[in-house]
Design a protein around this motif. Structure first.
Motif, PDB file in Angstrom:
ATOM      1  N   ALA A 110       0.831  -1.209   0.000  1.00 34.38           N
ATOM      2  CA  ALA A 110       0.000   0.000   0.000  1.00 34.38           C
ATOM      3  C   ALA A 110       0.864   1.256   0.000  1.00 34.38           C
ATOM      4  N   GLN A 111       2.018   1.185   0.666  1.00 37.89           N
ATOM      5  CA  GLN A 111       2.945   2.306   0.717  1.00 37.89           C
ATOM      6  C   GLN A 111       4.257   1.918   0.033  1.00 37.89           C
ATOM      7  N   GLN A 147      -9.061  -1.295  -4.759  1.00 38.40           N
ATOM      8  CA  GLN A 147      -8.552  -0.125  -4.039  1.00 38.40           C
ATOM      9  C   GLN A 147      -8.390   1.129  -4.898  1.00 38.40           C
ATOM     10  N   ILE A 148      -8.718   1.034  -6.188  1.00 33.24           N
ATOM     11  CA  ILE A 148      -8.481   2.164  -7.088  1.00 33.24           C
ATOM     12  C   ILE A 148      -9.769   2.486  -7.846  1.00 33.24           C
ATOM     13  N   THR A 152      -9.471   6.836 -11.841  1.00 37.11           N
ATOM     14  CA  THR A 152      -8.013   6.805 -11.657  1.00 37.11           C
ATOM     15  C   THR A 152      -7.372   5.747 -12.546  1.00 37.11           C
ATOM     16  N   LEU A 153      -8.025   4.587 -12.675  1.00 33.51           N
ATOM     17  CA  LEU A 153      -7.498   3.521 -13.528  1.00 33.51           C
ATOM     18  C   LEU A 153      -7.403   3.971 -14.978  1.00 33.51           C
ATOM     19  N   TRP A 154      -8.453   4.638 -15.470  1.00 40.85           N
ATOM     20  CA  TRP A 154      -8.438   5.086 -16.863  1.00 40.85           C
ATOM     21  C   TRP A 154      -7.390   6.163 -17.076  1.00 40.85           C
ATOM     22  N   SER A 155      -7.301   7.096 -16.147  1.00 38.34           N
ATOM     23  CA  SER A 155      -6.309   8.165 -16.264  1.00 38.34           C
ATOM     24  C   SER A 155      -4.894   7.586 -16.289  1.00 38.34           C
ATOM     25  N   ARG A 219      -9.349 -11.961  -3.790  1.00 37.92           N
ATOM     26  CA  ARG A 219      -8.152 -11.179  -3.466  1.00 37.92           C
ATOM     27  C   ARG A 219      -7.929 -10.037  -4.439  1.00 37.92           C
ATOM     28  N   PHE A 220      -8.184 -10.289  -5.739  1.00 39.58           N
ATOM     29  CA  PHE A 220      -7.909  -9.275  -6.751  1.00 39.58           C
ATOM     30  C   PHE A 220      -9.142  -8.486  -7.180  1.00 39.58           C
ATOM     31  N   GLY A 221     -10.257  -8.684  -6.483  1.00 41.28           N
ATOM     32  CA  GLY A 221     -11.446  -7.898  -6.769  1.00 41.28           C
ATOM     33  C   GLY A 221     -12.132  -8.247  -8.072  1.00 41.28           C
TER      34      GLY A 221
END
Length: 289
Positions: A110-111, A147-148, A152-155, A219-221
């Motif tokens: 995450a970080q 988590q996204i 944001t994914l498209w950008s 796990r991967f949504g």
């Protein structure tokens, strides 16, 4: 009167041309067992997991190269602790002639563990070309990311595609695996609608136990509604059963239109079953002839 003929329908065999596979550093010994079922020149992605070290990743990439396949080492941006660590990794890949193609991904942490927050920063680092990298794979998420946000994914996808062109690098998009061929095809149309012409490798889960597939999907949504699960061949009442991706491939071939979807290939996630997946693909291809 001039007549036109429709192009022949796309078949599963056509989609299976030039497929790619994925393996971990722990799969190196299994590659020797699987290689007889894998066509020469096949691209094999080598993961960059937190429980693997540099030597494991290099051994895997070297084995892929040695058996006549094309290594595509992963670079996990947020796992890198420094710019020097990236330089060491790329230099080691080059020493083993395994640097030409890589796959850049943000990674699970995450970080960030160091200076790189995402794969875009890797692409723009200047280090890839400096170490002989010519092509970079980037990730795509037809069913989103837990988590996204979608925006944001498209950008990010547009930015990365533009950055590859600006850096003089070729590339392709490898999608997260999924079970809904219609969702994948709809997403690919939107990719093309955003003027992204990179080849797309659709992520396909290799044959595995139903329970294991469901665990990875959670796990991967990845969407696994009951209707989609049944369509794919997953039995939610028999989690001890196994299933292969044949129904998914058939649905994908039936809906694929090169004029709308552009260049599309397949990428198989093996979930530790490199030999099982390779032999399944080989048998499936032979059954289509």
């Amino acid at each position: 009167m001039m007549t036109t003929t429709s192009p022949p329908p796309v078949t599963e065999a056509m989609l299976l041309r030039d497929f790619s596979l994925e393996m971990t550093g722990k799969d190196t010994s299994k590659l020797d067992e699987a290689r007889g079922a894998i066509p020469p020149g096949t691209r094999i992605n080598v993961t960059y997991l937190g429980n693997e070290n540099l030597q494991m990743r290099l051994d895997a990439a070297r084995a892929v190269n040695g058996f006549g396949f094309v290594p595509v080492p992963h670079i996990s941006a947020r796992r890198l602790t420094s710019r020097d660590e990236l330089k060491v990794f790329l230099a080691a890949l080059r020493e083993h002639d395994a640097q030409a193609q890589v796959f850049a991904v943000g990674g699970d942490p995450a970080q960030p563990h160091g200076p790189y927050a995402d794969s875009l920063q890797i692409i723009r680092s200047g280090l890839l070309q400096e170490h002989g990298v010519r092509g970079v794979g980037i990730g795509g998420y037809p069913e989103g990311h837990p988590q996204i946000s979608r925006e944001t994914l498209w950008s990010a996808l547009v930015e990365k595609a533009d950055a590859l062109a600006a850096e003089g690098l070729s590339g392709d998009i490898i999608t997260q695996f999924g079970f809904d061929a219609n969702a994948v095809l709809t997403w690919i149309e939107e990719v093309r609608g955003r003027d992204i012409e990179l080849p797309i490798r659709v992520g396909v889960p290799g044959p595995a136990g139903v329970k294991r597939l469901m665990t990875y999907a959670t796990r991967f949504g990845v969407g696994t509604s009951a209707s989609i699960a049944r369509k794919y061949g997953l039995s939610l009442t028999n989690l001890m059963g196994t299933t292969g991706p044949d129904r998914f491939l058939t649905a994908l071939a039936a809906g694929y239109d090169a004029a709308r979807h552009g260049e599309v290939k397949l990428h198989f996630y093996t979930f530790g079953g490199l030999d099982t997946t390779s032999r399944w693909i080989d048998a499936f291809r032979k059954g289509l002839k």
